[in-house]
Scaffold this motif. Structure first.
Motif, PDB file in Angstrom:
ATOM      1  N   VAL A  31      28.487  25.690  19.811  1.00 43.45           N
ATOM      2  CA  VAL A  31      28.773  24.852  20.973  1.00 43.45           C
ATOM      3  C   VAL A  31      27.803  23.681  20.914  1.00 43.45           C
ATOM      4  CG1 VAL A  31      28.917  24.713  23.477  1.00 43.45           C
ATOM      5  CG2 VAL A  31      29.511  26.855  22.319  1.00 43.45           C
ATOM      6  N   ASN A  32      28.328  22.480  20.721  1.00 42.76           N
ATOM      7  CA  ASN A  32      27.483  21.297  20.588  1.00 42.76           C
ATOM      8  C   ASN A  32      27.541  20.457  21.854  1.00 42.76           C
ATOM      9  OD1 ASN A  32      26.802  22.063  18.006  1.00 42.76           O
ATOM     10  ND2 ASN A  32      28.334  20.775  17.017  1.00 42.76           N
ATOM     11  N   VAL A  33      26.452  19.777  22.130  1.00 41.16           N
ATOM     12  CA  VAL A  33      26.350  18.923  23.311  1.00 41.16           C
ATOM     13  C   VAL A  33      25.769  17.584  22.881  1.00 41.16           C
ATOM     14  CG1 VAL A  33      25.385  18.679  25.629  1.00 41.16           C
ATOM     15  CG2 VAL A  33      25.890  20.966  24.733  1.00 41.16           C
ATOM     16  N   ARG A  34      26.487  16.508  23.157  1.00 42.34           N
ATOM     17  CA  ARG A  34      25.923  15.190  22.876  1.00 42.34           C
ATOM     18  C   ARG A  34      24.933  14.855  23.987  1.00 42.34           C
ATOM     19  NH1 ARG A  34      26.569  14.760  18.934  1.00 42.34           N
ATOM     20  NH2 ARG A  34      28.434  13.673  18.191  1.00 42.34           N
ATOM     21  N   ILE A  35      23.724  14.458  23.609  1.00 40.26           N
ATOM     22  CA  ILE A  35      22.671  14.152  24.583  1.00 40.26           C
ATOM     23  C   ILE A  35      22.115  12.757  24.335  1.00 40.26           C
ATOM     24  CG2 ILE A  35      22.012  16.560  24.923  1.00 40.26           C
ATOM     25  CD1 ILE A  35      19.642  16.072  23.009  1.00 40.26           C
ATOM     26  N   GLN A  36      21.502  12.218  25.353  1.00 43.30           N
ATOM     27  CA  GLN A  36      20.836  10.924  25.214  1.00 43.30           C
ATOM     28  C   GLN A  36      19.622  11.100  24.294  1.00 43.30           C
ATOM     29  OE1 GLN A  36      19.889  10.462  29.322  1.00 43.30           O
ATOM     30  NE2 GLN A  36      22.034  10.234  29.939  1.00 43.30           N
ATOM     31  N   PRO A  37      19.394  10.186  23.363  1.00 39.66           N
ATOM     32  CA  PRO A  37      18.268  10.342  22.416  1.00 39.66           C
ATOM     33  C   PRO A  37      16.941   9.945  23.042  1.00 39.66           C
ATOM     34  CG  PRO A  37      19.492   8.345  21.910  1.00 39.66           C
ATOM     35  CD  PRO A  37      20.241   9.024  23.033  1.00 39.66           C
ATOM     36  N   ARG A  38      16.534  10.705  24.055  1.00 43.02           N
ATOM     37  CA  ARG A  38      15.313  10.396  24.800  1.00 43.02           C
ATOM     38  C   ARG A  38      14.222  11.426  24.583  1.00 43.02           C
ATOM     39  NH1 ARG A  38      17.658  10.665  30.609  1.00 43.02           N
ATOM     40  NH2 ARG A  38      15.424  10.851  31.063  1.00 43.02           N
ATOM     41  N   TRP A  39      14.561  12.566  23.961  1.00 48.08           N
ATOM     42  CA  TRP A  39      13.615  13.669  23.882  1.00 48.08           C
ATOM     43  C   TRP A  39      13.275  13.988  22.427  1.00 48.08           C
ATOM     44  CZ3 TRP A  39      17.767  13.519  27.265  1.00 48.08           C
ATOM     45  CH2 TRP A  39      17.427  13.486  28.631  1.00 48.08           C
ATOM     46  N   SER A  40      12.080  14.521  22.217  1.00 49.99           N
ATOM     47  CA  SER A  40      11.634  14.893  20.876  1.00 49.99           C
ATOM     48  C   SER A  40      12.338  16.178  20.434  1.00 49.99           C
ATOM     49  CB  SER A  40      10.127  15.114  20.866  1.00 49.99           C
ATOM     50  OG  SER A  40       9.801  16.267  21.651  1.00 49.99           O
ATOM     51  N   PHE A  41      12.186  16.518  19.159  1.00 53.00           N
ATOM     52  CA  PHE A  41      12.725  17.781  18.651  1.00 53.00           C
ATOM     53  C   PHE A  41      12.160  18.965  19.427  1.00 53.00           C
ATOM     54  CE2 PHE A  41      13.833  15.278  14.902  1.00 53.00           C
ATOM     55  CZ  PHE A  41      15.050  15.838  14.526  1.00 53.00           C
ATOM     56  N   SER A  42      10.872  18.946  19.708  1.00 52.68           N
ATOM     57  CA  SER A  42      10.244  20.065  20.422  1.00 52.68           C
ATOM     58  C   SER A  42      10.830  20.230  21.816  1.00 52.68           C
ATOM     59  CB  SER A  42       8.732  19.857  20.509  1.00 52.68           C
ATOM     60  OG  SER A  42       8.147  19.903  19.229  1.00 52.68           O
ATOM     61  N   GLU A  43      11.112  19.107  22.484  1.00 53.58           N
ATOM     62  CA  GLU A  43      11.680  19.188  23.828  1.00 53.58           C
ATOM     63  C   GLU A  43      13.127  19.677  23.785  1.00 53.58           C
ATOM     64  OE1 GLU A  43       9.310  15.672  26.196  1.00 53.58           O
ATOM     65  OE2 GLU A  43      10.694  15.090  24.608  1.00 53.58           O
ATOM     66  N   VAL A  44      13.882  19.247  22.787  1.00 56.71           N
ATOM     67  CA  VAL A  44      15.267  19.714  22.659  1.00 56.71           C
ATOM     68  C   VAL A  44      15.287  21.208  22.360  1.00 56.71           C
ATOM     69  CG1 VAL A  44      17.417  19.492  21.345  1.00 56.71           C
ATOM     70  CG2 VAL A  44      16.108  17.441  21.958  1.00 56.71           C
ATOM     71  N   ARG A  45      14.379  21.655  21.488  1.00 58.01           N
ATOM     72  CA  ARG A  45      14.298  23.091  21.206  1.00 58.01           C
ATOM     73  C   ARG A  45      13.889  23.861  22.459  1.00 58.01           C
ATOM     74  NH1 ARG A  45      10.341  26.526  20.624  1.00 58.01           N
ATOM     75  NH2 ARG A  45      10.575  28.410  19.315  1.00 58.01           N
ATOM     76  N   ARG A  46      12.972  23.320  23.236  1.00 57.65           N
ATOM     77  CA  ARG A  46      12.543  23.966  24.488  1.00 57.65           C
ATOM     78  C   ARG A  46      13.736  24.115  25.436  1.00 57.65           C
ATOM     79  NH1 ARG A  46       9.769  21.058  29.005  1.00 57.65           N
ATOM     80  NH2 ARG A  46       8.921  22.636  30.430  1.00 57.65           N
ATOM     81  N   ALA A  47      14.573  23.091  25.501  1.00 55.07           N
ATOM     82  CA  ALA A  47      15.776  23.164  26.334  1.00 55.07           C
ATOM     83  C   ALA A  47      16.732  24.227  25.803  1.00 55.07           C
ATOM     84  CB  ALA A  47      16.460  21.801  26.376  1.00 55.07           C
TER      85      ALA A  47
END
Length: 428
Positions: A173-189
């Motif tokens: 399941v993929n979600v397009r997101i705004q490119p505002r967050w780092s890899f670490s923050e995306v993984r945290r989410a």
């Protein structure tokens, strides 16, 4: 020689069979497949650096990963330089058009493995990836149920989710997101999402990293760590029926079957309905809701979960060692260690699974006591390829009946020589 949108692409050994068991497909058949679904396939990889997973001897032979762009590439193939957690860098291919797609297929790339970033912004992902990985024996219906729960949660948080079959046993399941967050923050989410779904359907879903602690469908949050890739939509998978990773509409999910989507069936489906994910790039959302969930988990005492093994130890990360191997400090409450044995190691997954069946035949009475999630099939990463390790958890077997650890059959661990040499160098 193919002429594709004004570019010429040479297909070497076009008649070479890449699939020869259940279905027969040549390299040229695969190139033609990708050209028939090119707008959809490009939607998942265009303007992204891509790791080349090359099946140079066909789908029935081991593949290897190639990060660095071949030096003899066409002048019109674009590249971009990525940095990795190890500190190393690599110049990777960026596919911009159908000709580039055909060119990497000619290299033996059955699967498409793009990074979650665009070439112009390499440190901020624009895609959150939810990888639903079912354990051995988990029903496909459970995978679909967990996928629908993921959709419901994301929808509550204002995010649009786009489902697809993985082309194997799971779903993405993929979600397009705004490119505002780092890899670490995306993984945290992603970790917060995994834990929230586990709380909603605890009997079906798991956010536990260690396989011996999992059950049901694992939501692999670490697919969002930097340098990780998953196969994108329309990727051909190396299974006997040449099935593919099929993008779906949500109304198709409750009744979909992975085997319905193959190299032979997808071109007509694409011609008839187009790409279900065509509008994905226009639906970029915010991670703020998921990050708020993460903050609540952390405030409640839930720290970070283990990262992939090649990453440096992260602040707040739980111990990066399987519970069955953890050393317990004297003052801490003892932790139950799982009775695990290794029964097979092989670069050939089929050979490893055959070894498991031999072990089950040898210990038939023990095999009858195993739960479906007591068999752990691990896809292990070597330096440039993967291999399969199969372990058995004997937790449901009375101690006096447990077989001893024997030499695995087969016992072909391609990393053993490297690890032995590394240990010798450390001692020296």
């Amino acid at each position: 020689m193919l002429s594709i949108e004004g570019r010429e692409v040479r297909v070497t050994h076009p008649d070479k069979l890449y699939f020869s068991r259940q279905t027969k497909l040549s390299k040229l058949d695969l190139v033609r497949y990708y050209l028939s679904v090119a707008p959809g396939a490009l939607n998942g990889i265009q303007d992204r650096p891509i790791v080349l997973k090359r099946f140079v001897n066909g789908a029935e032979a081991p593949a290897f990963y190639q990060k660095r762009a071949p030096s003899d590439r066409p002048s019109w193939m674009r590249t971009v330089t990525l940095s990795f957690p190890s500190g190393r860098t690599a110049e990777e291919i960026v596919v911009d058009d159908a000709a580039g797609l055909a060119w990497i297929t000619n290299l033996g790339c059955l699967e498409l493995h793009p990074h979650a970033v665009r070439a112009g912004n390499l440190e901020h992902p624009d895609e959150l990836r939810v990888d639903l990985d079912p354990g051995p024996g988990v029903a496909w219906a459970d995978v679909r149920t967990v996928a629908l729960e993921v959709k419901a949660l994301l929808q509550e948080l204002g995010l649009r989710a786009w489902p697809k079959t993985s082309g194997s046993r799971g779903m993405h399941v993929n979600v397009r997101i705004q490119p505002r967050w780092s890899f670490s923050e995306v993984r945290r989410a992603a970790l917060a999402l995994s834990r929230a779904v586990e709380r909603r359907v605890p009997a079906l879903a798991s956010s536990k990293w260690w396989k011996e602690e999992r059950h049901g469908v694992f939501l692999d949050y670490n697919q969002n760590a930097k340098d990780r890739t998953t196969c994108s939509a329309y990727s051909v998978r190396p299974l006997p029926d040449a099935r593919v990773s099929a993008p779906l509409y949500w109304h198709e999910v409750p009744d979909c079957e992975p085997a319905d989507f193959t190299v032979l069936t997808m071109p007509s489906r694409f011609a008839e309905i187009g790409d279900p994910h065509a509008a994905m790039n226009g639906e970029a959302g915010s991670l703020e809701g998921l990050l708020e969930l993460a903050a609540k988990d952390e405030a409640a005492g839930l720290g970070d979960a283990p990262w992939p093994p090649h990453f440096r130890k992260m602040e707040g990360e739980a111990p990066r060692v399987a519970p069955s191997r953890a050393k317990t400090a004297a003052k801490k409450a003892p932790r139950t260690k799982m009775p695990l044995i290794v029964v097979a190691n092989s670069p050939d997954k089929d050979a490893a699974l055959a070894g498991l069946e031999r072990w089950k035949s040898k210990y038939a009475e023990v095999a009858e006591l195993l739960a479906v999630d007591d068999v752990l099939v691990d896809s292990m990463r070597g330096t440039s390829s993967t291999w399969t390790r199969i372990r058995v958890n004997l937790r449901h077997v009375p101690e006096e009946q447990r077989p001893p650890q024997e030499t695995p059959d087969p016992d072909d661990d391609p990393t053993r020589e490297w690890r032995t040499g590394r240990a010798s160098r450390k001692k020296a």
